[in-house]
Design a protein around this motif. Sequence first.
Motif, PDB file in Angstrom:
ATOM      1  N   ALA A 265       0.845  -1.189   0.000  1.00  0.00           N
ATOM      2  CA  ALA A 265       0.000   0.000   0.000  1.00  0.00           C
ATOM      3  C   ALA A 265       0.875   1.231   0.000  1.00  0.00           C
ATOM      4  CB  ALA A 265      -0.938  -0.017   1.210  1.00  0.00           C
ATOM      5  N   LEU A 266       0.219   2.408  -0.155  1.00  0.00           N
ATOM      6  CA  LEU A 266       0.967   3.666  -0.184  1.00  0.00           C
ATOM      7  C   LEU A 266       1.666   3.944   1.122  1.00  0.00           C
ATOM      8  CD1 LEU A 266      -1.453   6.016  -2.168  1.00  0.00           C
ATOM      9  CD2 LEU A 266       0.514   4.725  -2.994  1.00  0.00           C
ATOM     10  N   ALA A 267       1.181   3.367   2.213  1.00  0.00           N
ATOM     11  CA  ALA A 267       1.836   3.585   3.505  1.00  0.00           C
ATOM     12  C   ALA A 267       3.258   3.038   3.515  1.00  0.00           C
ATOM     13  CB  ALA A 267       1.014   2.942   4.625  1.00  0.00           C
ATOM     14  N   GLU A 268       3.561   2.128   2.603  1.00  0.00           N
ATOM     15  CA  GLU A 268       4.899   1.544   2.545  1.00  0.00           C
ATOM     16  C   GLU A 268       5.819   2.263   1.574  1.00  0.00           C
ATOM     17  OE1 GLU A 268       5.174  -2.724   2.560  1.00  0.00           O
ATOM     18  OE2 GLU A 268       3.022  -2.909   2.889  1.00  0.00           O
ATOM     19  N   LEU A 269       5.327   3.327   0.935  1.00  0.00           N
ATOM     20  CA  LEU A 269       6.195   4.075   0.017  1.00  0.00           C
ATOM     21  C   LEU A 269       7.429   4.656   0.696  1.00  0.00           C
ATOM     22  CD1 LEU A 269       3.958   6.028  -2.548  1.00  0.00           C
ATOM     23  CD2 LEU A 269       5.668   4.279  -2.993  1.00  0.00           C
ATOM     24  N   PRO A 270       7.321   5.233   1.906  1.00  0.00           N
ATOM     25  CA  PRO A 270       8.544   5.749   2.550  1.00  0.00           C
ATOM     26  C   PRO A 270       9.612   4.685   2.729  1.00  0.00           C
ATOM     27  CG  PRO A 270       6.609   6.649   3.628  1.00  0.00           C
ATOM     28  CD  PRO A 270       6.112   5.602   2.675  1.00  0.00           C
ATOM     29  N   ASP A 271       9.218   3.461   3.097  1.00  0.00           N
ATOM     30  CA  ASP A 271      10.205   2.391   3.237  1.00  0.00           C
ATOM     31  C   ASP A 271      10.838   2.061   1.891  1.00  0.00           C
ATOM     32  OD1 ASP A 271       9.595   2.246   5.917  1.00  0.00           O
ATOM     33  OD2 ASP A 271       8.100   0.662   5.656  1.00  0.00           O
ATOM     34  N   LEU A 272      10.012   2.084   0.830  1.00  0.00           N
ATOM     35  CA  LEU A 272      10.557   1.822  -0.497  1.00  0.00           C
ATOM     36  C   LEU A 272      11.573   2.891  -0.899  1.00  0.00           C
ATOM     37  CD1 LEU A 272      10.387   0.211  -3.215  1.00  0.00           C
ATOM     38  CD2 LEU A 272       8.604   1.814  -3.916  1.00  0.00           C
ATOM     39  N   LEU A 273      11.236   4.158  -0.680  1.00  0.00           N
ATOM     40  CA  LEU A 273      12.174   5.236  -1.017  1.00  0.00           C
ATOM     41  C   LEU A 273      13.440   5.123  -0.191  1.00  0.00           C
ATOM     42  CD1 LEU A 273       9.688   8.256  -1.297  1.00  0.00           C
ATOM     43  CD2 LEU A 273      10.532   6.767  -3.109  1.00  0.00           C
ATOM     44  N   HIS A 284      14.273  12.940  -4.009  1.00  0.00           N
ATOM     45  CA  HIS A 284      13.478  14.010  -3.410  1.00  0.00           C
ATOM     46  C   HIS A 284      12.023  13.700  -3.703  1.00  0.00           C
ATOM     47  CE1 HIS A 284      11.313  17.916  -3.542  1.00  0.00           C
ATOM     48  NE2 HIS A 284      11.993  18.129  -2.425  1.00  0.00           N
ATOM     49  N   ASP A 285      11.249  13.467  -2.649  1.00  0.00           N
ATOM     50  CA  ASP A 285       9.854  13.095  -2.841  1.00  0.00           C
ATOM     51  C   ASP A 285       8.944  14.212  -2.348  1.00  0.00           C
ATOM     52  OD1 ASP A 285       8.737  11.900   0.131  1.00  0.00           O
ATOM     53  OD2 ASP A 285      10.914  12.011  -0.175  1.00  0.00           O
ATOM     54  N   ALA A 286       7.801  14.320  -2.990  1.00  0.00           N
ATOM     55  CA  ALA A 286       6.817  15.339  -2.626  1.00  0.00           C
ATOM     56  C   ALA A 286       5.432  14.817  -2.971  1.00  0.00           C
ATOM     57  CB  ALA A 286       7.085  16.644  -3.372  1.00  0.00           C
ATOM     58  N   ALA A 287       4.453  15.262  -2.201  1.00  0.00           N
ATOM     59  CA  ALA A 287       3.061  14.894  -2.440  1.00  0.00           C
ATOM     60  C   ALA A 287       2.217  16.159  -2.381  1.00  0.00           C
ATOM     61  CB  ALA A 287       2.574  13.873  -1.412  1.00  0.00           C
ATOM     62  N   THR A 288       1.354  16.335  -3.335  1.00  0.00           N
ATOM     63  CA  THR A 288       0.479  17.502  -3.382  1.00  0.00           C
ATOM     64  C   THR A 288      -0.970  17.041  -3.438  1.00  0.00           C
ATOM     65  OG1 THR A 288       0.603  17.601  -5.800  1.00  0.00           O
ATOM     66  CG2 THR A 288       2.229  18.873  -4.567  1.00  0.00           C
ATOM     67  N   GLY A 289      -1.841  17.871  -2.888  1.00  0.00           N
ATOM     68  CA  GLY A 289      -3.254  17.541  -2.873  1.00  0.00           C
ATOM     69  C   GLY A 289      -3.620  16.675  -1.686  1.00  0.00           C
ATOM     70  N   PRO A 295      -8.840   2.483  -3.594  1.00  0.00           N
ATOM     71  CA  PRO A 295      -9.011   1.032  -3.552  1.00  0.00           C
ATOM     72  C   PRO A 295      -7.653   0.349  -3.395  1.00  0.00           C
ATOM     73  CG  PRO A 295     -10.252   1.980  -5.360  1.00  0.00           C
ATOM     74  CD  PRO A 295      -9.381   3.070  -4.818  1.00  0.00           C
ATOM     75  N   PRO A 296      -7.600  -0.780  -2.716  1.00  0.00           N
ATOM     76  CA  PRO A 296      -6.300  -1.446  -2.504  1.00  0.00           C
ATOM     77  C   PRO A 296      -5.570  -1.761  -3.798  1.00  0.00           C
ATOM     78  CG  PRO A 296      -8.002  -2.422  -1.110  1.00  0.00           C
ATOM     79  CD  PRO A 296      -8.700  -1.479  -2.026  1.00  0.00           C
ATOM     80  N   GLY A 297      -6.315  -2.182  -4.829  1.00  0.00           N
ATOM     81  CA  GLY A 297      -5.648  -2.485  -6.098  1.00  0.00           C
ATOM     82  C   GLY A 297      -4.995  -1.268  -6.717  1.00  0.00           C
ATOM     83  N   LEU A 298      -5.640  -0.123  -6.600  1.00  0.00           N
ATOM     84  CA  LEU A 298      -5.073   1.106  -7.148  1.00  0.00           C
ATOM     85  C   LEU A 298      -3.843   1.537  -6.355  1.00  0.00           C
ATOM     86  CD1 LEU A 298      -5.595   3.110  -9.412  1.00  0.00           C
ATOM     87  CD2 LEU A 298      -6.959   4.477  -7.833  1.00  0.00           C
ATOM     88  N   GLU A 299      -3.901   1.389  -5.031  1.00  0.00           N
ATOM     89  CA  GLU A 299      -2.715   1.659  -4.217  1.00  0.00           C
ATOM     90  C   GLU A 299      -1.549   0.765  -4.636  1.00  0.00           C
ATOM     91  OE1 GLU A 299      -2.830   1.924  -0.034  1.00  0.00           O
ATOM     92  OE2 GLU A 299      -4.818   2.802   0.065  1.00  0.00           O
ATOM     93  N   LEU A 300      -1.847  -0.499  -4.882  1.00  0.00           N
ATOM     94  CA  LEU A 300      -0.808  -1.432  -5.294  1.00  0.00           C
ATOM     95  C   LEU A 300      -0.193  -1.014  -6.622  1.00  0.00           C
ATOM     96  CD1 LEU A 300       0.676  -4.136  -4.967  1.00  0.00           C
ATOM     97  CD2 LEU A 300      -1.255  -5.239  -6.089  1.00  0.00           C
ATOM     98  N   THR A 301      -1.033  -0.542  -7.550  1.00  0.00           N
ATOM     99  CA  THR A 301      -0.519  -0.102  -8.847  1.00  0.00           C
ATOM    100  C   THR A 301       0.407   1.097  -8.697  1.00  0.00           C
ATOM    101  OG1 THR A 301      -2.499  -0.911  -9.969  1.00  0.00           O
ATOM    102  CG2 THR A 301      -1.185   0.734 -11.131  1.00  0.00           C
ATOM    103  N   VAL A 302       0.011   2.071  -7.866  1.00  0.00           N
ATOM    104  CA  VAL A 302       0.869   3.238  -7.632  1.00  0.00           C
ATOM    105  C   VAL A 302       2.208   2.800  -7.041  1.00  0.00           C
ATOM    106  CG1 VAL A 302       1.109   5.365  -6.308  1.00  0.00           C
ATOM    107  CG2 VAL A 302      -1.072   4.806  -7.390  1.00  0.00           C
ATOM    108  N   TYR A 303       2.165   1.898  -6.071  1.00  0.00           N
ATOM    109  CA  TYR A 303       3.390   1.417  -5.428  1.00  0.00           C
ATOM    110  C   TYR A 303       4.297   0.745  -6.460  1.00  0.00           C
ATOM    111  CZ  TYR A 303       6.406  -1.086  -2.137  1.00  0.00           C
ATOM    112  OH  TYR A 303       7.491  -1.564  -1.449  1.00  0.00           O
TER     113      TYR A 303
END
Length: 401
Positions: A265-273, A284-289, A295-303
């Motif tokens: 999930a997106l919560a694991e993106l910091p560990d990935l970076l 250098h990471d940034a998030a806007t908005g 949905p979990p599948g969409l989170e998985l795709t982003v990851y």
Amino acid sequence: MTVRRTLFGRPLRGVAFDVAVAGVVVLFSLTAAVNQPGGWASTGVGAGMAVALLFRRTHPSAVTVVVAALALVQVIARWGPLPYDVAVLIALYSVVKYGKRLRDGVLAGAVAAVGVLLAAVQTPGVGAWWATALWYALVTGAVWLVALNVRTRRLYVLSLEERATTLEREREAESRAAVAEERTRIARELHDVVAHSMAVMIVQADGARFMFDRDPEQARTAVKVVAETGRAALEEMRRLVGVLRDAGPSAGSVVAADPEHRRLALAELPDLLARFRDAGLRIHDAATGAPPTLPPGLELTVYRVVQEALTNALKHAGVGAAVDVTLTHTADAVVVRVVDDGRGRPAVSPAPPGGHGLLGMRERVAVYDGSLTAGAQPTGGWQVEVRLPLPSEPATEVIAA
């Protein structure tokens, strides 16, 4: 696109050239009717040679036999060498160049050597016959060697074309295999998402059943969660079926190939970076908005998109490259943008060829009707940008304690 004109199944230009060659032989045979031995009979022999030469590309061995037989008639009639005997050299050239076996060309060369001796003996002149034979032999040998050189080059070009066609088929097969493997991986992960949603529905349904009498409000909340989770699971199942529909029979062979069999999930993106920073990338990471509930599948795709883009940056841009990772949330989409400057240290060994990272990302993004743009930057480096539209009714997951 080049359009090749044909006549009787043969290239039009080749047919026109052969007709011109036959016409020249006919013209030489007509001169024999006026001032050469044999008269019109000799002209008929020359015309027969000309007609045979029309088929020199498709039936070179048969044409050589016909021309040799007509030349033998000329020798038996003691007409001596005539201008249309150039057809003998043309037939010799054709059988060496176009013959299926070089053995036919060698045999034709031996027959031509005998013909050289017979022609030299019948050639009128003041010089010795062996000098004339030597001259004929030089001309005939030169024609044979030129034809052999052209044949070798022609076969070499044909082998290159066949090899290129084979490599193209192999690349297409590898691409199809990569697509099937990636679809299987996506289907397995979406299967986990659906299974998780079903587990949530069961827990909430059990809780609602026991809370109907004690706390109707909480029971209604649980039923609402069941409905929302069910709708999300149904949507994921629809996508799963769409992925598997074209996966092919090879999908089952790779189901257990990947040991990483868990939800991401997106919560694991910091560990990935953090892992890629440890590997040497300056991220250098940034998030806007405001991030909505995805949905979990969409989170998985982003990851997976971020993971694959960073992997490609590490592989091709090198250690020390600067990478900007931007996650933009809008009202109707999630946009992922990963850009590297391409200025890292080159790898000790080049990256292995045949990767299918972009192909896999494109397959994942297509599952959610998204778009992917990837390409080199004018100032150097590489950019990957993915836009994933949000579902109209995002699902909310609530797991009962």
